[in-house]
Design a protein around this motif. Structure first.
Motif, PDB file in Angstrom:
ATOM      1  N   LEU A   1      14.395 -18.422 -82.690  1.00  0.00           N
ATOM      2  CA  LEU A   1      15.085 -19.520 -83.347  1.00  0.00           C
ATOM      3  C   LEU A   1      14.548 -20.852 -82.857  1.00  0.00           C
ATOM      4  CD1 LEU A   1      18.793 -18.265 -83.169  1.00  0.00           C
ATOM      5  CD2 LEU A   1      17.280 -18.219 -85.153  1.00  0.00           C
ATOM      6  N   THR A   2      14.398 -21.778 -83.775  1.00  0.00           N
ATOM      7  CA  THR A   2      14.020 -23.143 -83.442  1.00  0.00           C
ATOM      8  C   THR A   2      15.025 -24.081 -84.097  1.00  0.00           C
ATOM      9  OG1 THR A   2      12.535 -23.233 -85.363  1.00  0.00           O
ATOM     10  CG2 THR A   2      11.564 -22.595 -83.248  1.00  0.00           C
ATOM     11  N   GLY A   3      15.135 -25.260 -83.556  1.00  0.00           N
ATOM     12  CA  GLY A   3      16.088 -26.208 -84.087  1.00  0.00           C
ATOM     13  C   GLY A   3      15.737 -26.668 -85.488  1.00  0.00           C
ATOM     14  N   ASN A   4      16.744 -26.764 -86.345  1.00  0.00           N
ATOM     15  CA  ASN A   4      16.573 -27.303 -87.692  1.00  0.00           C
ATOM     16  C   ASN A   4      17.894 -27.884 -88.154  1.00  0.00           C
ATOM     17  OD1 ASN A   4      18.123 -25.031 -88.665  1.00  0.00           O
ATOM     18  ND2 ASN A   4      16.241 -23.807 -88.621  1.00  0.00           N
ATOM     19  N   ASN A   5      18.029 -28.121 -89.451  1.00  0.00           N
ATOM     20  CA  ASN A   5      19.258 -28.749 -89.938  1.00  0.00           C
ATOM     21  C   ASN A   5      20.466 -27.825 -89.856  1.00  0.00           C
ATOM     22  OD1 ASN A   5      18.418 -26.990 -91.913  1.00  0.00           O
ATOM     23  ND2 ASN A   5      18.787 -28.394 -93.623  1.00  0.00           N
ATOM     24  N   ARG A   6      20.260 -26.537 -89.596  1.00  0.00           N
ATOM     25  CA  ARG A   6      21.363 -25.594 -89.463  1.00  0.00           C
ATOM     26  C   ARG A   6      21.507 -25.070 -88.034  1.00  0.00           C
ATOM     27  NH1 ARG A   6      24.250 -22.948 -93.254  1.00  0.00           N
ATOM     28  NH2 ARG A   6      22.775 -23.517 -94.883  1.00  0.00           N
ATOM     29  N   ILE A   7      20.406 -24.903 -87.350  1.00  0.00           N
ATOM     30  CA  ILE A   7      20.402 -24.376 -85.980  1.00  0.00           C
ATOM     31  C   ILE A   7      20.214 -25.520 -84.996  1.00  0.00           C
ATOM     32  CG2 ILE A   7      19.301 -22.824 -84.348  1.00  0.00           C
ATOM     33  CD1 ILE A   7      20.640 -21.356 -86.613  1.00  0.00           C
ATOM     34  N   ASN A   8      21.141 -25.649 -84.077  1.00  0.00           N
ATOM     35  CA  ASN A   8      21.051 -26.690 -83.056  1.00  0.00           C
ATOM     36  C   ASN A   8      20.924 -26.022 -81.687  1.00  0.00           C
ATOM     37  OD1 ASN A   8      21.144 -29.108 -81.672  1.00  0.00           O
ATOM     38  ND2 ASN A   8      23.375 -29.197 -81.664  1.00  0.00           N
ATOM     39  N   ILE A   9      19.791 -26.220 -81.022  1.00  0.00           N
ATOM     40  CA  ILE A   9      19.547 -25.662 -79.692  1.00  0.00           C
ATOM     41  C   ILE A   9      19.253 -26.819 -78.751  1.00  0.00           C
ATOM     42  CG2 ILE A   9      18.147 -24.111 -78.277  1.00  0.00           C
ATOM     43  CD1 ILE A   9      17.488 -22.536 -80.770  1.00  0.00           C
ATOM     44  N   THR A  10      20.026 -26.944 -77.683  1.00  0.00           N
ATOM     45  CA  THR A  10      19.826 -28.021 -76.720  1.00  0.00           C
ATOM     46  C   THR A  10      18.810 -27.605 -75.667  1.00  0.00           C
ATOM     47  OG1 THR A  10      21.542 -27.320 -75.165  1.00  0.00           O
ATOM     48  CG2 THR A  10      22.246 -28.636 -77.057  1.00  0.00           C
ATOM     49  N   GLU A  11      18.346 -28.579 -74.879  1.00  0.00           N
ATOM     50  CA  GLU A  11      17.371 -28.297 -73.822  1.00  0.00           C
ATOM     51  C   GLU A  11      17.965 -27.460 -72.696  1.00  0.00           C
ATOM     52  OE1 GLU A  11      18.038 -32.516 -71.394  1.00  0.00           O
ATOM     53  OE2 GLU A  11      16.087 -32.035 -72.297  1.00  0.00           O
ATOM     54  N   THR A  12      19.286 -27.371 -72.647  1.00  0.00           N
ATOM     55  CA  THR A  12      19.933 -26.531 -71.634  1.00  0.00           C
ATOM     56  C   THR A  12      20.337 -25.168 -72.192  1.00  0.00           C
ATOM     57  OG1 THR A  12      22.068 -27.580 -72.127  1.00  0.00           O
ATOM     58  CG2 THR A  12      20.774 -28.482 -70.297  1.00  0.00           C
ATOM     59  N   GLY A  13      19.781 -24.797 -73.356  1.00  0.00           N
ATOM     60  CA  GLY A  13      19.964 -23.452 -73.880  1.00  0.00           C
ATOM     61  C   GLY A  13      21.236 -23.200 -74.651  1.00  0.00           C
ATOM     62  N   LYS A  14      21.914 -24.252 -75.043  1.00  0.00           N
ATOM     63  CA  LYS A  14      23.160 -24.068 -75.810  1.00  0.00           C
ATOM     64  C   LYS A  14      22.825 -24.009 -77.304  1.00  0.00           C
ATOM     65  CE  LYS A  14      26.123 -26.388 -72.447  1.00  0.00           C
ATOM     66  NZ  LYS A  14      25.046 -26.703 -71.461  1.00  0.00           N
ATOM     67  N   LEU A  15      23.470 -23.070 -77.988  1.00  0.00           N
ATOM     68  CA  LEU A  15      23.207 -22.844 -79.408  1.00  0.00           C
ATOM     69  C   LEU A  15      24.461 -23.080 -80.230  1.00  0.00           C
ATOM     70  CD1 LEU A  15      21.474 -21.631 -81.806  1.00  0.00           C
ATOM     71  CD2 LEU A  15      22.466 -19.416 -81.154  1.00  0.00           C
ATOM     72  N   MET A  16      24.298 -23.752 -81.357  1.00  0.00           N
ATOM     73  CA  MET A  16      25.375 -23.889 -82.339  1.00  0.00           C
ATOM     74  C   MET A  16      24.771 -23.741 -83.728  1.00  0.00           C
ATOM     75  SD  MET A  16      28.169 -26.920 -83.073  1.00  0.00           S
ATOM     76  CE  MET A  16      26.971 -28.067 -83.732  1.00  0.00           C
ATOM     77  N   VAL A  17      25.427 -22.936 -84.572  1.00  0.00           N
ATOM     78  CA  VAL A  17      24.994 -22.738 -85.950  1.00  0.00           C
ATOM     79  C   VAL A  17      25.941 -23.528 -86.849  1.00  0.00           C
ATOM     80  CG1 VAL A  17      24.447 -21.085 -87.751  1.00  0.00           C
ATOM     81  CG2 VAL A  17      24.176 -20.434 -85.353  1.00  0.00           C
TER      82      VAL A  17
END
Length: 327
Positions: free
Chosen positions: A79-95
């Motif tokens: 997974l990479t960050g995009n308009n639906r996937i948000n991944i922070t530099e500390t490894g936190k994921l939100m869809v």
């Protein structure tokens, strides 16, 4: 006796799950992984997922040297960050704006180093965390219902049998609407009735939900299917109300001389309207005796006759059994 025999036929024909939301959530609202155990998360359709942390809570309380995070989605691709996937530099994921096709296994691999102070020797440690994310949807509204039946005793297998049979009757009654009964429960209480002694009664409660298995087939092009589910849940409510109206008629007319110990308590049917998961309106529907419409009776008869040609005969034997329970 025609209506009672018809009901008994359905009783004979129908013989004998909801889901749970659970997660490891902290006071910050983050959900941490659990080594060796997938964490199940349920996200409402078209809402954002909670924030998933690529480490367990114990590891998060410690210093982590040179951490890196690799998230892999249900399609087994990174997974990479995009308009639906948000991944922070500390490894936190939100869809964001979660959809049903996004449901599945989300895996994160945490890599970090341990460093020996005296030698500065480094060692890479890897830990995998699994998150099972599922989309769910709720109707704009549903109905919580309650009804009472008299019984011979608060102890005995027949109470549980009546409870199971009633649920199956109601499920069958609304199955073509893609609705079903969820969260059913009952409890026996002793009720002091004026001019009578203590009478044991079953207080039965259940909810009518429009997302029975196969509900997608009832939808057309609507993404959330609100119009269809709202229409179906209203129709289901009307059918169940009519069913208990017919029960009131049956026991006030067909059993006018002698009532069996287990029977519907007239005027006991109640409905609460549940909107967006909140109980906001109560409709106290005192069901008055009313003979079911001719079309309703014919439809039910046609439905049960197609299920099994021998239902009528079997239904009559069930009537005898039910009568014996109460005598």
């Amino acid at each position: 006796m025609r209506a009672w025999v018809l009901l008994s036929a359905v009783l004979w024909y129908l013989t004998g799950v909801g889901w749970q939301r659970n997660s490891e959530r902290t006071e910050k609202g983050f959900i941490y992984g659990k080594p060796g155990h997938p964490v199940k998360i349920y996200v409402k359709l078209h809402h954002n997922s909670p924030i998933l942390v690529c480490m367990d809570f114990k590891r998060a309380e410690k210093e982590t040297v040179d951490p890196t995070y690799l998230w892999v989605g249900p399609n087994e691709k990174p997974l990479t960050g995009n308009n639906r996937i948000n991944i922070t530099e500390t490894g936190k994921l939100m869809v964001k704006d979660f959809l049903e096709p996004l449901s599945g296994l989300y895996t994160c691999t945490l890599s970090y180093k341990t460093v020996k102070a005296e030698t500065q020797e480094e060692k890479v440690v890897k830990q995998r965390y699994d998150f099972m994310i599922f989309a769910y949807r709720e109707p704009d509204y549903s109905y919580q219902m309650a009804v009472r039946f008299t019984t011979k005793s608060c102890v005995g297998k027949y109470n549980d049998m009546l409870f199971r049979v009633l649920k199956k009757i109601l499920d069958n009654l609304i199955s073509d609407l893609s609705c079903h009964i969820i969260e059913p429960s009952y409890k026996c209480h002793f009720v002091k009735v004026p001019k009578h002694g203590l009478i044991p009664e079953l207080f039965i409660a259940f909810q009518v939900n429009p997302f029975a298995p196969g509900w997608k087939g009832a939808c057309n092009e609507s993404v959330d299917c609100e119009d269809t589910t709202n229409h179906n849940i209203l129709q289901a409510r009307n059918r169940i109300e009519e069913f208990f109206r017919s029960q009131a008629y049956i026991f006030n007319h067909d059993f006018s001389k002698t009532l069996p110990a287990m029977h519907f308590v007239d005027h006991s049917f109640q409905i609460w309207l549940v909107v967006l998961g909140l109980l906001v309106l109560m409709l106290m529907l005192h069901v008055k005796p009313a003979f079911p419409s001719k079309s309703t009776a014919l439809n039910l008869a046609h439905k049960t006759s197609n299920k099994n040609h021998n239902l009528k005969t079997r239904g009559e034997s069930i009537v005898t059994c039910l009568w014996r329970w109460g005598t």
